[in-house]
Design a protein around this motif. Structure first.
Motif, PDB file in Angstrom:
ATOM      1  N   ARG A 250      85.410  37.507  56.572  1.00 14.93           N
ATOM      2  CA  ARG A 250      85.501  36.618  57.565  1.00 14.93           C
ATOM      3  C   ARG A 250      86.690  36.768  58.201  1.00 14.93           C
ATOM      4  O   ARG A 250      87.827  36.862  57.452  1.00 14.93           O
ATOM      5  N   TRP A 269      89.158  29.589  65.460  1.00 15.53           N
ATOM      6  CA  TRP A 269      88.098  30.504  65.821  1.00 15.53           C
ATOM      7  C   TRP A 269      87.656  31.332  64.534  1.00 15.53           C
ATOM      8  O   TRP A 269      88.761  31.465  63.534  1.00 15.53           O
ATOM      9  N   THR A 271      84.926  34.368  62.732  1.00 18.71           N
ATOM     10  CA  THR A 271      83.648  35.249  62.788  1.00 18.71           C
ATOM     11  C   THR A 271      83.054  35.508  61.557  1.00 18.71           C
ATOM     12  O   THR A 271      83.919  35.802  60.604  1.00 18.71           O
ATOM     13  N   ARG A 290      76.602  39.299  63.421  1.00 17.54           N
ATOM     14  CA  ARG A 290      77.800  38.747  63.629  1.00 17.54           C
ATOM     15  C   ARG A 290      77.569  37.328  64.676  1.00 17.54           C
ATOM     16  O   ARG A 290      77.282  37.162  65.438  1.00 17.54           O
ATOM     17  N   HIS A 292      79.835  33.757  65.630  1.00 20.58           N
ATOM     18  CA  HIS A 292      81.247  33.102  65.841  1.00 20.58           C
ATOM     19  C   HIS A 292      81.142  31.521  65.710  1.00 20.58           C
ATOM     20  O   HIS A 292      80.195  30.981  66.224  1.00 20.58           O
TER      21      HIS A 292
END
Length: 430
Positions: A250, A269, A271, A290, A292
Motif C-alpha cells: 500500500r 490519500w 491506494t 486498485r 483509492h
C-alpha cells in the motif's frame, strides 16, 4: 413517550444521578486523602513526579436507549477502569503501559459484556539529542491528521475491542496497539521511520475477556517505511509504504498546512488492491483491483475558541447504493458482520461520506467543554449525530452524551440498533 419508555428513562436518570453522586463523593475523599498524604517532611516535587508516572481513572455510566423501528427502549450501565503508566529510566530509556477494562450491559448478541484492552506495553530508547529512537512492544501507532477517517493509519485494522462512544477521535485513542519494533531517525527538516510488525499467531480475532487478541493485530507480517518532512513552518507531510505479507503493498501520503492563523488544511490519500468490503463480507470470490481512499478537511478556529472541522471522506472499496441493497438482501447476519468488521477497523463502510466536527473549550463556563459531530453517508443520506457536554472538577468529570441516528430503514445508519441514546457519565481520577 409511552409509559414503559418513560419508566425506563426515569430509572436510567435515577441510576445516573446515584452514580454521579457516588463519583463526586469518591473524588472529594481522594482530595482529602491527598491533603493528608502531603506531610511536612515530604518534598512536593517528589510527590508530583510520582503522580505524573501513573494515571488511574474510574468511569461509570448509565444510559437510556431508544431502539429503531419502534421496538421499545432499554437502559444500560457500564463501569470502566483506565490505567496509564510511564516511567523514564536513565540514559534515555523509558517504559510505558496502558490498559482499559470495560464491563458493559447490555451488549449486542454474540458480544462479551466484559473486555480488557491492553492498549500499550513497550520499552523505548532515544539518544541525548532526541533525534534517534527505538521502541519495542505493543504500541498504538497512529498516522494521519484526519478526524473521522484516516486512510494512512495503517495499524488501525482490528484494533478496536470495545466501543464505548461514537466519537471517532476517542475510538482512535482507546484502541489496542500492535506488537512492533520501530526505529526513527530525525534530521533538521526530514525524518525516517521503519516499523516491523511480525506475525505472532495464525489464529483469528479473539472475543475472550482477558486476551492479547493477537489475531486482530499481529496475524500477518507487515513492514512500514515512512518519511516525514517539513518544507516550511506552515506545511508538513508524510509519505508511507506498507508491505503486508498477505495483502500486498500500500502507498499513502498525508499533509497538514496552516493556510491562515485560524484555518488549517489536512489531507490523506492511500491506494491498495482490494476485493471490496461487500465481497469480503459475503465471502464472494472476485478479483482484487486498485482502489483509492482519501480524506480532505479544513479546521477553522473562531475568535471565541470554537473549532469547526469539515471533512470529505472517500473509500473506493466501500459500498455504493447497489452494494447496500445487495447486503440488505442477505439478512441481519451479513449486516452485522459488515458493521462489526468496519467498526473494528475504523473503516468507512460507504463509498463516500462527510463529517462536521466541532469542539468548544470553556463553553458558557470555564470548566465546561462541548464536543459534537454529525456524519452523513453521501450514498444513502443517512446520518449519525453525537454531542457531549463535560464539566471538569480537579479530580472528577461529569458528562452528558447524546447520540441519534437516521430512522430510515435499509440505510447505513438506519441499520444501527439504536435510534437515540442518552448517557450520563462520571469520571474519577486518582
Amino acid at each position: 413517550m409511552p409509559n414503559d419508555t418513560m419508566t425506563i428513562a426515569k430509572t436510567a436518570v435515577r441510576r445516573a444521578a446515584l452514580i454521579l453522586m457516588a463519583g463526586m463523593a469518591i473524588a472529594a475523599q481522594a482530595a482529602d486523602d491527598d491533603a493528608l498524604d502531603l506531610k511536612a517532611d515530604d518534598p512536593p516535587q517528589a510527590a508530583a513526579s510520582t503522580a505524573a508516572d501513573l494515571r488511574l481513572m474510574l468511569e461509570v455510566a448509565a444510559q437510556f436507549a431508544e431502539r429503531q423501528a419502534g421496538l421499545g427502549s432499554e437502559d444500560g450501565r457500564r463501569v470502566s477502569l483506565d490505567l496509564r503508566w510511564t516511567r523514564k529510566l536513565s540514559d534515555g530509556w523509558r517504559l510505558g503501559l496502558s490498559d482499559r477494562l470495560d464491563d458493559q450491559h447490555p451488549v449486542l448478541a454474540g458480544r462479551r459484556s466484559t473486555r480488557n484492552s491492553l492498549r500499550e506495553a513497550y520499552a523505548g530508547w532515544q539518544d541525548a539529542g532526541g533525534r534517534r529512537t527505538l521502541d519495542a512492544g505493543r504500541i498504538n501507532l497512529r498516522h494521519g491528521p484526519a478526524y473521522g477517517y484516516n486512510p494512512t493509519d495503517y495499524f488501525r485494522s482490528g484494533a478496536t475491542r470495545s466501543v464505548i462512544t461514537a466519537d471517532p477521535v476517542a475510538i482512535r485513542e482507546n484502541r489496542v496497539g500492535t506488537f512492533m519494533l520501530r526505529g526513527t531517525q530525525q534530521w533538521d527538516a526530514v525524518g525516517v521511520a521503519v516499523t516491523w510488525a511480525p506475525r505472532l499467531t495464525r489464529n483469528g480475532p479473539s472475543d475472550e475477556a482477558l486476551t492479547l487478541d493477537l489475531g486482530s493485530t499481529n496475524a500477518h507480517n507487515r513492514v512500514l517505511l515512512s518519511v516525514n518532512g517539513r518544507p516550511s513552518q506552515r506545511w508538513s507531510g508524510e509519505a508511507l509504504v506498507l508491505h503486508d505479507g498477505d495483502t500486498g503493498t500500500r502507498l499513502g501520503a498525508n499533509l497538514t498546512g496552516l493556510l491562515t492563523d485560524a484555518a488549517v488544511l489536512h489531507a490523506e490519500w492511500s491506494t491498495l488492491r482490494s476485493a471490496g468490503l461487500l465481497a469480503q463480507t459475503l465471502g464472494t470470490a472476485v478479483p482484487r483491483r486498485r482502489e483509492h481512499q482519501a480524506s480532505l478537511g479544513m479546521t477553522w478556529t473562531l475568535p471565541g475558541g470554537l473549532a469547526v472541522t469539515a471533512e470529505a471522506e472517500y473509500n473506493g472499496a466501500g459500498l455504493n447504493r447497489a452494494g447496500w441493497q445487495t447486503l440488505y438482501q442477505q439478512g441481519p447476519a451479513a449486516i452485522g458482520q459488515l458493521f462489526s468488521s468496519t467498526q473494528g477497523d475504523q473503516e468507512l463502510a460507504s463509498r463516500r461520506a462527510w463529517l462536521l466536527y466541532a469542539t468548544q473549550k470553556s463553553a458558557f463556563f470555564k470548566q465546561l467543554d462541548l464536543t459534537g459531530f454529525i456524519r452523513q453517508s453521501v450514498v444513502d443520506h443517512s446520518y449519525l449525530a453525537w454531542a457531549e457536554l463535560r464539566y471538569h472538577w480537579p479530580r472528577f468529570d461529569a458528562a452528558l452524551q447524546w447520540q441519534a441516528s437516521s430512522h430510515r430503514m435499509l440505510t447505513e445508519y438506519g441499520a444501527l440498533p439504536y435510534r437515540q441514546v442518552i448517557q450520563l457519565l462520571g469520571n474519577v481520577y486518582f
